[in-house]
Write a protein that holds these residues in place. Sequence first.
Motif, PDB file in Angstrom:
ATOM      1  N   LYS A 149      -5.616  96.011 113.035  1.00 33.51           N
ATOM      2  CA  LYS A 149      -5.346  97.354 112.645  1.00 33.51           C
ATOM      3  C   LYS A 149      -6.026  98.185 113.508  1.00 33.51           C
ATOM      4  O   LYS A 149      -5.470  99.504 113.571  1.00 33.51           O
ATOM      5  CB  LYS A 149      -6.254  97.507 111.212  1.00 33.51           C
ATOM      6  CG  LYS A 149      -5.692  98.906 110.321  1.00 33.51           C
ATOM      7  CD  LYS A 149      -6.058  99.165 109.099  1.00 33.51           C
ATOM      8  CE  LYS A 149      -5.496 100.372 108.424  1.00 33.51           C
ATOM      9  NZ  LYS A 149      -6.007 100.444 106.962  1.00 33.51           N
ATOM     10  N   ALA A 150      -7.200  98.112 113.920  1.00 34.42           N
ATOM     11  CA  ALA A 150      -7.706  98.808 114.894  1.00 34.42           C
ATOM     12  C   ALA A 150      -6.888  99.336 116.077  1.00 34.42           C
ATOM     13  O   ALA A 150      -6.264 100.535 116.536  1.00 34.42           O
ATOM     14  CB  ALA A 150      -9.065  98.273 115.809  1.00 34.42           C
ATOM     15  N   LEU A 151      -6.041  98.073 116.636  1.00 33.13           N
ATOM     16  CA  LEU A 151      -4.938  98.434 117.647  1.00 33.13           C
ATOM     17  C   LEU A 151      -3.962  99.233 117.010  1.00 33.13           C
ATOM     18  O   LEU A 151      -3.306 100.218 117.720  1.00 33.13           O
ATOM     19  CB  LEU A 151      -4.369  97.029 118.358  1.00 33.13           C
ATOM     20  CG  LEU A 151      -3.315  97.069 119.176  1.00 33.13           C
ATOM     21  CD1 LEU A 151      -3.676  98.095 120.369  1.00 33.13           C
ATOM     22  CD2 LEU A 151      -2.914  95.728 119.478  1.00 33.13           C
ATOM     23  N   SER A 152      -3.379  98.987 115.990  1.00 35.23           N
ATOM     24  CA  SER A 152      -2.455  99.685 115.125  1.00 35.23           C
ATOM     25  C   SER A 152      -2.697 101.385 115.028  1.00 35.23           C
ATOM     26  O   SER A 152      -1.928 102.062 115.279  1.00 35.23           O
ATOM     27  CB  SER A 152      -2.042  99.128 113.504  1.00 35.23           C
ATOM     28  OG  SER A 152      -1.269  99.951 113.051  1.00 35.23           O
ATOM     29  N   MET A 153      -3.856 101.699 114.635  1.00 35.64           N
ATOM     30  CA  MET A 153      -4.528 102.905 114.701  1.00 35.64           C
ATOM     31  C   MET A 153      -4.392 103.572 116.007  1.00 35.64           C
ATOM     32  O   MET A 153      -3.984 104.720 116.437  1.00 35.64           O
ATOM     33  CB  MET A 153      -5.818 103.194 114.121  1.00 35.64           C
ATOM     34  CG  MET A 153      -5.769 102.639 112.518  1.00 35.64           C
ATOM     35  SD  MET A 153      -4.683 103.616 111.644  1.00 35.64           S
ATOM     36  CE  MET A 153      -5.216 105.071 111.619  1.00 35.64           C
ATOM     37  N   LEU A 154      -4.964 102.868 117.132  1.00 36.25           N
ATOM     38  CA  LEU A 154      -4.748 103.361 118.369  1.00 36.25           C
ATOM     39  C   LEU A 154      -3.420 103.708 118.779  1.00 36.25           C
ATOM     40  O   LEU A 154      -3.214 104.809 119.502  1.00 36.25           O
ATOM     41  CB  LEU A 154      -5.669 102.178 119.543  1.00 36.25           C
ATOM     42  CG  LEU A 154      -5.275 102.468 120.877  1.00 36.25           C
ATOM     43  CD1 LEU A 154      -5.820 103.507 121.497  1.00 36.25           C
ATOM     44  CD2 LEU A 154      -5.990 101.290 121.574  1.00 36.25           C
ATOM     45  N   ASN A 155      -2.666 102.786 118.605  1.00 35.82           N
ATOM     46  CA  ASN A 155      -1.153 103.018 119.026  1.00 35.82           C
ATOM     47  C   ASN A 155      -0.507 104.199 118.248  1.00 35.82           C
ATOM     48  O   ASN A 155       0.419 104.846 118.958  1.00 35.82           O
ATOM     49  CB  ASN A 155      -0.187 101.735 118.615  1.00 35.82           C
ATOM     50  CG  ASN A 155      -0.309 100.803 119.749  1.00 35.82           C
ATOM     51  OD1 ASN A 155      -0.517 101.107 121.055  1.00 35.82           O
ATOM     52  ND2 ASN A 155      -0.433  99.378 119.369  1.00 35.82           N
ATOM     53  N   LEU A 156      -1.071 104.582 117.202  1.00 37.14           N
ATOM     54  CA  LEU A 156      -0.355 105.874 116.715  1.00 37.14           C
ATOM     55  C   LEU A 156      -0.383 106.960 117.573  1.00 37.14           C
ATOM     56  O   LEU A 156       0.416 107.824 117.623  1.00 37.14           O
ATOM     57  CB  LEU A 156      -1.168 106.072 115.299  1.00 37.14           C
ATOM     58  CG  LEU A 156      -0.796 105.050 114.089  1.00 37.14           C
ATOM     59  CD1 LEU A 156      -1.519 105.469 112.760  1.00 37.14           C
ATOM     60  CD2 LEU A 156       0.860 105.145 113.808  1.00 37.14           C
ATOM     61  N   ILE A 157      -1.708 107.105 117.975  1.00 39.12           N
ATOM     62  CA  ILE A 157      -1.999 108.102 119.147  1.00 39.12           C
ATOM     63  C   ILE A 157      -1.374 107.988 120.295  1.00 39.12           C
ATOM     64  O   ILE A 157      -0.862 108.812 120.962  1.00 39.12           O
ATOM     65  CB  ILE A 157      -3.656 108.339 119.204  1.00 39.12           C
ATOM     66  CG1 ILE A 157      -4.311 108.649 117.909  1.00 39.12           C
ATOM     67  CG2 ILE A 157      -3.840 109.587 120.139  1.00 39.12           C
ATOM     68  CD1 ILE A 157      -3.786 109.708 117.001  1.00 39.12           C
ATOM     69  N   ALA A 171       1.844 107.403 111.037  1.00 37.16           N
ATOM     70  CA  ALA A 171       2.292 108.493 112.026  1.00 37.16           C
ATOM     71  C   ALA A 171       2.949 109.721 111.353  1.00 37.16           C
ATOM     72  O   ALA A 171       2.838 110.648 112.091  1.00 37.16           O
ATOM     73  CB  ALA A 171       3.541 107.606 112.797  1.00 37.16           C
ATOM     74  N   ALA A 172       3.549 109.519 110.207  1.00 40.23           N
ATOM     75  CA  ALA A 172       3.975 110.672 109.726  1.00 40.23           C
ATOM     76  C   ALA A 172       3.004 111.915 109.307  1.00 40.23           C
ATOM     77  O   ALA A 172       3.546 112.872 109.035  1.00 40.23           O
ATOM     78  CB  ALA A 172       4.737 110.132 108.299  1.00 40.23           C
TER      79      ALA A 172
END
Length: 514
Positions: free
Chosen positions: A398-406, A268-269
């Motif tokens: 991890k796919a959901l994690s990357m989606l949630n960043l956006i 996220a950073a």
Amino acid sequence: MKKINKIALLLVVLVSLGSCKKFLEEKPLSQVQVSDYFKSVKDINASLAGMYGSFQLEMIGDGVNKYGGKYHYWGEGRSDNFDESGYTNSIMSQLAFNVLTSGNSVSNWEGLYRTIAVANNAIKYFPEIPKYDITATKTIVNNGLAQAYAMRAMCYFYIIRLWGDAPMRTAPYDDLAQEPKLERTSKDVLMDKIIIPDLLNAYELIQKGQTANIWNINEGAVAAMLADVYMWKAGTTSNNGDYANAVTWFQKLFTAKGATGAAYGEGAANLEPTATWKNLFLNPAITKEAIWSIHWDNANNGCACIPVSKMKSNNPVTVDSLIHADWKKNKLDTRVTKTIDTLTGTNHQDKLLKYYNLSSVPTSTKPEDLSVYLVMYRLGDMFLLYAEALNKTGNQTKALSMLNLIHQRAGLPAILPTDPLVSTGGVLDAVKLEDAILKERQYELFGEGKRWFDLVRTNHVNKIMDPIINRRTFYATKIPSTLGFGSNMGRLLWPLYKTLLEDNSKLVQNQPYN
């Protein structure tokens, strides 16, 4: 490039007067005295400026031909993002109703081949320049070659996604004995023999570890292209090995440096913060996230006539009514009012606000009088594409994690693994997760020339577009319609523009357009 300088444009005209018969019937380079060029570092810079200028013209237009830029027509004009407006424009009407013809000027690939011609000259002649100029170091030459290889690959990548099979030209047309008219080569051959090898060559040649110049193709841009290409290849061939290759190139991208000098990273950073998200479209060179953008400088080049927002009214393209109505209901999503005009009434639904800061200019200023920065690649795009690849390779968590960043950057709460949007019986569901990623890409990348390619790559065209095309047709004619794609998936491709067929008898039109 920030400006298209006159010397660079002259070089483009001279070395690619290639387009004199509309398609690959090029004036041999020997007739424009190539010996006068490619002898110094200045010639490298001028050639690259001409190459970028040629590509920029194709994406944005020529500043004279109103609504001539193809960036939005190609990437979104046929999708559920945009529709025709109330102002007559045959280009957009054909796209919106899935009734493309060979007379549609947007179906002309000539400008992409013009850019390929300039890249071919660079690839052939740059290695000879150190013989004439001792300041042409190996690093300078290799960086120039890397950009030329990558640009050629990008042009062919657009071509195969839009038209499928296409003529293959990998060397300058500099001899009258060469055959000027070429048959179409299989899109798979173009992918395996030009696009991927060119990008691998580009990555090998490009200088690593450098702060990115986002106006040029750089280390991160080449890695992003390779990830994108492998995603496309995997999506259209069901080859899971190519998803794995895509993951590899996403990870290489994350180690490259962006415009701030820091590595892109995958957290996220590393994203541009919510408060300054719009800088990605107003001043991308100061952001953490920009990878490669193209810039149309109004002061030097005239009107940036992108069809989605050229005028304050009377635009030929409008935001599709469904997404316009549905998206603005989400009061938490900070992207909505920064992207589209959410006011009701006339002359609002036909404006994309994403690339403008109209609050900082006089109310009398028209968008056509402002400079425009169009995104080719940025990190938010790559995070969501990475999420798609992770989902395809079995790493749904991890796919959901990357989606949630956006998703969270947009001011929205995180999507939980048990949310029915992405799970079945409380377990992450790969199909639902893919749909959620695609929806997030639609919102995050709205107006960035991605949506149509996303739908084709993921085989979502029938599911998404058939109901929309049939709805549009019924509203226009009051007659039930079956003009969606249905079983006629040949219409996923574009027709070849009529003059291409007239000038090259070896070309065969795509069905069903013939």
